[in-house]
Each structure stands twice: as C-alpha cells, then as structure tokens.
Design a protein around this motif. Structure first.
Motif, PDB file in Angstrom:
ATOM      1  N   GLN A  60      52.272  16.842 -22.994  1.00 34.94           N
ATOM      2  CA  GLN A  60      53.145  17.495 -23.952  1.00 34.94           C
ATOM      3  C   GLN A  60      54.272  16.503 -24.219  1.00 34.94           C
ATOM      4  O   GLN A  60      55.150  16.308 -23.382  1.00 34.94           O
ATOM      5  CB  GLN A  60      53.670  18.814 -23.391  1.00 34.94           C
ATOM      6  CG  GLN A  60      52.554  19.827 -23.170  1.00 34.94           C
ATOM      7  CD  GLN A  60      53.036  21.037 -22.418  1.00 34.94           C
ATOM      8  OE1 GLN A  60      53.523  20.912 -21.312  1.00 34.94           O
ATOM      9  NE2 GLN A  60      52.891  22.192 -23.034  1.00 34.94           N
ATOM     10  N   ILE A  61      54.238  15.864 -25.379  1.00 34.51           N
ATOM     11  CA  ILE A  61      55.111  14.726 -25.653  1.00 34.51           C
ATOM     12  C   ILE A  61      56.590  15.100 -25.568  1.00 34.51           C
ATOM     13  O   ILE A  61      57.382  14.394 -24.950  1.00 34.51           O
ATOM     14  CB  ILE A  61      54.779  14.104 -27.024  1.00 34.51           C
ATOM     15  CG1 ILE A  61      53.381  13.503 -26.964  1.00 34.51           C
ATOM     16  CG2 ILE A  61      55.801  13.052 -27.405  1.00 34.51           C
ATOM     17  CD1 ILE A  61      52.887  12.933 -28.271  1.00 34.51           C
ATOM     18  N   ALA A  62      56.989  16.220 -26.167  1.00 31.46           N
ATOM     19  CA  ALA A  62      58.411  16.587 -26.187  1.00 31.46           C
ATOM     20  C   ALA A  62      58.948  16.837 -24.781  1.00 31.46           C
ATOM     21  O   ALA A  62      60.097  16.522 -24.493  1.00 31.46           O
ATOM     22  CB  ALA A  62      58.622  17.820 -27.056  1.00 31.46           C
ATOM     23  N   ARG A  63      58.113  17.387 -23.910  1.00 29.48           N
ATOM     24  CA  ARG A  63      58.548  17.674 -22.537  1.00 29.48           C
ATOM     25  C   ARG A  63      58.330  16.486 -21.606  1.00 29.48           C
ATOM     26  O   ARG A  63      58.855  16.473 -20.500  1.00 29.48           O
ATOM     27  CB  ARG A  63      57.798  18.897 -22.003  1.00 29.48           C
ATOM     28  CG  ARG A  63      58.200  20.173 -22.721  1.00 29.48           C
ATOM     29  CD  ARG A  63      57.489  21.401 -22.193  1.00 29.48           C
ATOM     30  NE  ARG A  63      57.515  21.472 -20.753  1.00 29.48           N
ATOM     31  CZ  ARG A  63      56.573  22.081 -20.042  1.00 29.48           C
ATOM     32  NH1 ARG A  63      55.550  22.654 -20.625  1.00 29.48           N
ATOM     33  NH2 ARG A  63      56.651  22.122 -18.725  1.00 29.48           N
ATOM     34  N   GLY A  64      57.520  15.521 -22.040  1.00 27.03           N
ATOM     35  CA  GLY A  64      57.238  14.363 -21.196  1.00 27.03           C
ATOM     36  C   GLY A  64      56.439  14.725 -19.957  1.00 27.03           C
ATOM     37  O   GLY A  64      56.570  14.093 -18.925  1.00 27.03           O
ATOM     38  N   VAL A  65      55.599  15.753 -20.080  1.00 25.68           N
ATOM     39  CA  VAL A  65      54.843  16.254 -18.935  1.00 25.68           C
ATOM     40  C   VAL A  65      53.370  15.892 -19.091  1.00 25.68           C
ATOM     41  O   VAL A  65      52.749  16.215 -20.100  1.00 25.68           O
ATOM     42  CB  VAL A  65      54.994  17.795 -18.816  1.00 25.68           C
ATOM     43  CG1 VAL A  65      54.121  18.340 -17.709  1.00 25.68           C
ATOM     44  CG2 VAL A  65      56.443  18.164 -18.590  1.00 25.68           C
ATOM     45  N   ASP A  66      52.829  15.212 -18.084  1.00 32.24           N
ATOM     46  CA  ASP A  66      51.397  14.926 -18.036  1.00 32.24           C
ATOM     47  C   ASP A  66      50.736  15.944 -17.129  1.00 32.24           C
ATOM     48  O   ASP A  66      51.310  16.349 -16.110  1.00 32.24           O
ATOM     49  CB  ASP A  66      51.130  13.529 -17.474  1.00 32.24           C
ATOM     50  CG  ASP A  66      51.529  12.440 -18.440  1.00 32.24           C
ATOM     51  OD1 ASP A  66      51.729  12.741 -19.630  1.00 32.24           O
ATOM     52  OD2 ASP A  66      51.633  11.278 -18.014  1.00 32.24           O
ATOM     53  N   SER A  67      49.530  16.365 -17.500  1.00 32.97           N
ATOM     54  CA  SER A  67      48.821  17.328 -16.665  1.00 32.97           C
ATOM     55  C   SER A  67      47.320  17.097 -16.772  1.00 32.97           C
ATOM     56  O   SER A  67      46.842  16.360 -17.630  1.00 32.97           O
ATOM     57  CB  SER A  67      49.156  18.763 -17.090  1.00 32.97           C
ATOM     58  OG  SER A  67      48.717  19.013 -18.416  1.00 32.97           O
ATOM     59  N   VAL A  68      46.601  17.734 -15.867  1.00 31.76           N
ATOM     60  CA  VAL A  68      45.151  17.781 -15.909  1.00 31.76           C
ATOM     61  C   VAL A  68      44.813  19.183 -16.399  1.00 31.76           C
ATOM     62  O   VAL A  68      45.118  20.171 -15.730  1.00 31.76           O
ATOM     63  CB  VAL A  68      44.529  17.494 -14.525  1.00 31.76           C
ATOM     64  CG1 VAL A  68      43.013  17.629 -14.583  1.00 31.76           C
ATOM     65  CG2 VAL A  68      44.940  16.113 -14.042  1.00 31.76           C
ATOM     66  N   SER A  71      49.487  15.752  -8.929  1.00 30.60           N
ATOM     67  CA  SER A  71      49.446  16.019  -7.492  1.00 30.60           C
ATOM     68  C   SER A  71      48.559  17.225  -7.174  1.00 30.60           C
ATOM     69  O   SER A  71      47.756  17.186  -6.241  1.00 30.60           O
ATOM     70  CB  SER A  71      50.865  16.260  -6.970  1.00 30.60           C
ATOM     71  OG  SER A  71      50.851  16.663  -5.628  1.00 30.60           O
ATOM     72  N   GLU A  72      48.680  18.284  -7.958  1.00 31.50           N
ATOM     73  CA  GLU A  72      47.858  19.481  -7.736  1.00 31.50           C
ATOM     74  C   GLU A  72      46.382  19.180  -7.974  1.00 31.50           C
ATOM     75  O   GLU A  72      45.518  19.655  -7.231  1.00 31.50           O
ATOM     76  CB  GLU A  72      48.314  20.612  -8.662  1.00 31.50           C
ATOM     77  CG  GLU A  72      49.692  21.131  -8.346  1.00 31.50           C
ATOM     78  CD  GLU A  72      50.308  21.947  -9.472  1.00 31.50           C
ATOM     79  OE1 GLU A  72      51.308  22.632  -9.193  1.00 31.50           O
ATOM     80  OE2 GLU A  72      49.820  21.889 -10.626  1.00 31.50           O
ATOM     81  N   ALA A  73      46.084  18.375  -9.003  1.00 29.19           N
ATOM     82  CA  ALA A  73      44.693  18.010  -9.286  1.00 29.19           C
ATOM     83  C   ALA A  73      44.103  17.197  -8.135  1.00 29.19           C
ATOM     84  O   ALA A  73      42.948  17.402  -7.749  1.00 29.19           O
ATOM     85  CB  ALA A  73      44.615  17.227 -10.594  1.00 29.19           C
ATOM     86  N   ARG A  74      44.899  16.284  -7.577  1.00 28.24           N
ATOM     87  CA  ARG A  74      44.421  15.499  -6.428  1.00 28.24           C
ATOM     88  C   ARG A  74      44.192  16.393  -5.209  1.00 28.24           C
ATOM     89  O   ARG A  74      43.218  16.226  -4.476  1.00 28.24           O
ATOM     90  CB  ARG A  74      45.403  14.385  -6.089  1.00 28.24           C
ATOM     91  CG  ARG A  74      45.444  13.280  -7.120  1.00 28.24           C
ATOM     92  CD  ARG A  74      46.430  12.180  -6.696  1.00 28.24           C
ATOM     93  NE  ARG A  74      46.787  11.306  -7.776  1.00 28.24           N
ATOM     94  CZ  ARG A  74      46.043  10.295  -8.202  1.00 28.24           C
ATOM     95  NH1 ARG A  74      44.903  10.037  -7.627  1.00 28.24           N
ATOM     96  NH2 ARG A  74      46.458   9.546  -9.214  1.00 28.24           N
ATOM     97  N   GLN A  75      45.094  17.360  -4.979  1.00 31.57           N
ATOM     98  CA  GLN A  75      44.918  18.292  -3.863  1.00 31.57           C
ATOM     99  C   GLN A  75      43.649  19.117  -4.059  1.00 31.57           C
ATOM    100  O   GLN A  75      42.877  19.301  -3.111  1.00 31.57           O
ATOM    101  CB  GLN A  75      46.115  19.236  -3.755  1.00 31.57           C
ATOM    102  CG  GLN A  75      47.351  18.617  -3.165  1.00 31.57           C
ATOM    103  CD  GLN A  75      48.491  19.628  -3.115  1.00 31.57           C
ATOM    104  OE1 GLN A  75      48.880  20.192  -4.137  1.00 31.57           O
ATOM    105  NE2 GLN A  75      49.006  19.857  -1.933  1.00 31.57           N
ATOM    106  N   LEU A  76      43.441  19.626  -5.267  1.00 29.97           N
ATOM    107  CA  LEU A  76      42.247  20.422  -5.549  1.00 29.97           C
ATOM    108  C   LEU A  76      40.991  19.585  -5.357  1.00 29.97           C
ATOM    109  O   LEU A  76      40.016  20.044  -4.747  1.00 29.97           O
ATOM    110  CB  LEU A  76      42.308  20.981  -6.979  1.00 29.97           C
ATOM    111  CG  LEU A  76      41.093  21.787  -7.432  1.00 29.97           C
ATOM    112  CD1 LEU A  76      40.879  23.001  -6.538  1.00 29.97           C
ATOM    113  CD2 LEU A  76      41.255  22.206  -8.894  1.00 29.97           C
ATOM    114  N   ALA A  77      40.998  18.345  -5.827  1.00 30.66           N
ATOM    115  CA  ALA A  77      39.838  17.463  -5.666  1.00 30.66           C
ATOM    116  C   ALA A  77      39.533  17.233  -4.188  1.00 30.66           C
ATOM    117  O   ALA A  77      38.371  17.286  -3.768  1.00 30.66           O
ATOM    118  CB  ALA A  77      40.092  16.132  -6.373  1.00 30.66           C
ATOM    119  N   ALA A  78      40.565  17.006  -3.388  1.00 29.62           N
ATOM    120  CA  ALA A  78      40.364  16.780  -1.944  1.00 29.62           C
ATOM    121  C   ALA A  78      39.798  18.021  -1.268  1.00 29.62           C
ATOM    122  O   ALA A  78      38.879  17.926  -0.449  1.00 29.62           O
ATOM    123  CB  ALA A  78      41.688  16.366  -1.296  1.00 29.62           C
ATOM    124  N   VAL A  79      40.326  19.189  -1.612  1.00 29.50           N
ATOM    125  CA  VAL A  79      39.838  20.440  -1.017  1.00 29.50           C
ATOM    126  C   VAL A  79      38.391  20.694  -1.438  1.00 29.50           C
ATOM    127  O   VAL A  79      37.547  21.080  -0.615  1.00 29.50           O
ATOM    128  CB  VAL A  79      40.752  21.627  -1.412  1.00 29.50           C
ATOM    129  CG1 VAL A  79      40.114  22.951  -1.057  1.00 29.50           C
ATOM    130  CG2 VAL A  79      42.105  21.489  -0.742  1.00 29.50           C
TER     131      VAL A  79
END
Length: 139
Positions: A95-103, A120-128
């Motif tokens: 989201q460009i205006a917020r500067g937030v990257d997400s999966v 970080s949450e995506a990496r945690q989910l992938a590990a689990v």
C-alpha cells in the motif's frame, strides 16, 4: 593486415532498483542507474510491482503494488461447484501511501476470504507449516 584490439574492459550495467540488464559500458558511472520501467515508477512503488506507474489510481491512497501471484490448488477441500477449484492465491502487496509491505493470502472457495500478513508473520506461518508438514509426513 593489422587488427586493432580494444583494451577496454567492458562491464554490464544493471538497474540499481530491479537488477535488470541495461547495457554494456566501458566507463564506470558515477552513481546508480535505473532502467526505463524503474524511471517511470510512481514514487514508493515496489521493484516487484507489475504495474509501476499506477496511472489508474485516482488518489495516492488508491495506489497498490501487486507482485506475481502464486496459486495453490487445494486438493482436499470440497469443490463448491460452479467449476471453481478451491485454492490459495498468494502475492506480495504494497500500500504505497502507507508504505506497508505485506504478503496477501486469499482463500478462493465459494466466497473469497483474504488476509494481509506482515513479512515476519508470513515467515512464522511458513516455519510452522513446514514443521507440522514434517510431523505429519513421518507417519
């Protein structure tokens, strides 16, 4: 006949934003270089964004970068019919205006359900998921 050889060392010039090959040069540049698509990118646009210019966004808050999508068909989920195959659709999103990257994860079933995960949450989910898949795979 004498052949004159150029003793200059040629090197590849790659885009400092996306890494794409631009040209071969003999003289090093004084700073970073960008390919034409990256030069035309909207401010704050991600290098993995397929659109780049965001000319269809009426307001800056509307501008969203979408990266390449990966679709995983879910073979154990029952099909709701209508020639719809249950699947997970996963892609990078900014989201460009917020500067937030997400999966971005969307479960396509009868109705789509989606969530945005931080990196970080995506990496945690992938590990689990890997840990639990390994546990199930042992039996």
């Amino acid at each position: 006949m004498t052949t004159i050889q150029n003793a200059t060392d040629w090197t590849d010039l790659n885009c400092s934003s996306c890494g794409a090959f631009i040209c071969r040069i003999a003289v090093p540049l004084g700073g970073p270089a960008q390919c034409q698509p990256c030069q035309n990118r909207a401010p704050g646009c991600a290098s993995w964004c397929a659109e780049g210019e965001h000319s269809d966004a009426l307001f800056l808050d509307d501008a969203v970068c979408w990266g390449p999508e990966v679709v995983i068909p879910l073979s154990l989920e029952p099909s709701p019919g209508l020639a719809l195959i249950p699947s997970l659709e996963i892609s990078p999103r900014r989201q460009i205006a917020r500067g937030v990257d997400s999966v971005y994860v969307c479960w396509q079933h009868l109705f789509g359900t989606d969530i945005d995960l931080s990196v970080s949450e995506a990496r945690q989910l992938a590990a689990v998921l890997l840990t639990i898949a390994d546990r199930v795979d042992v039996d």
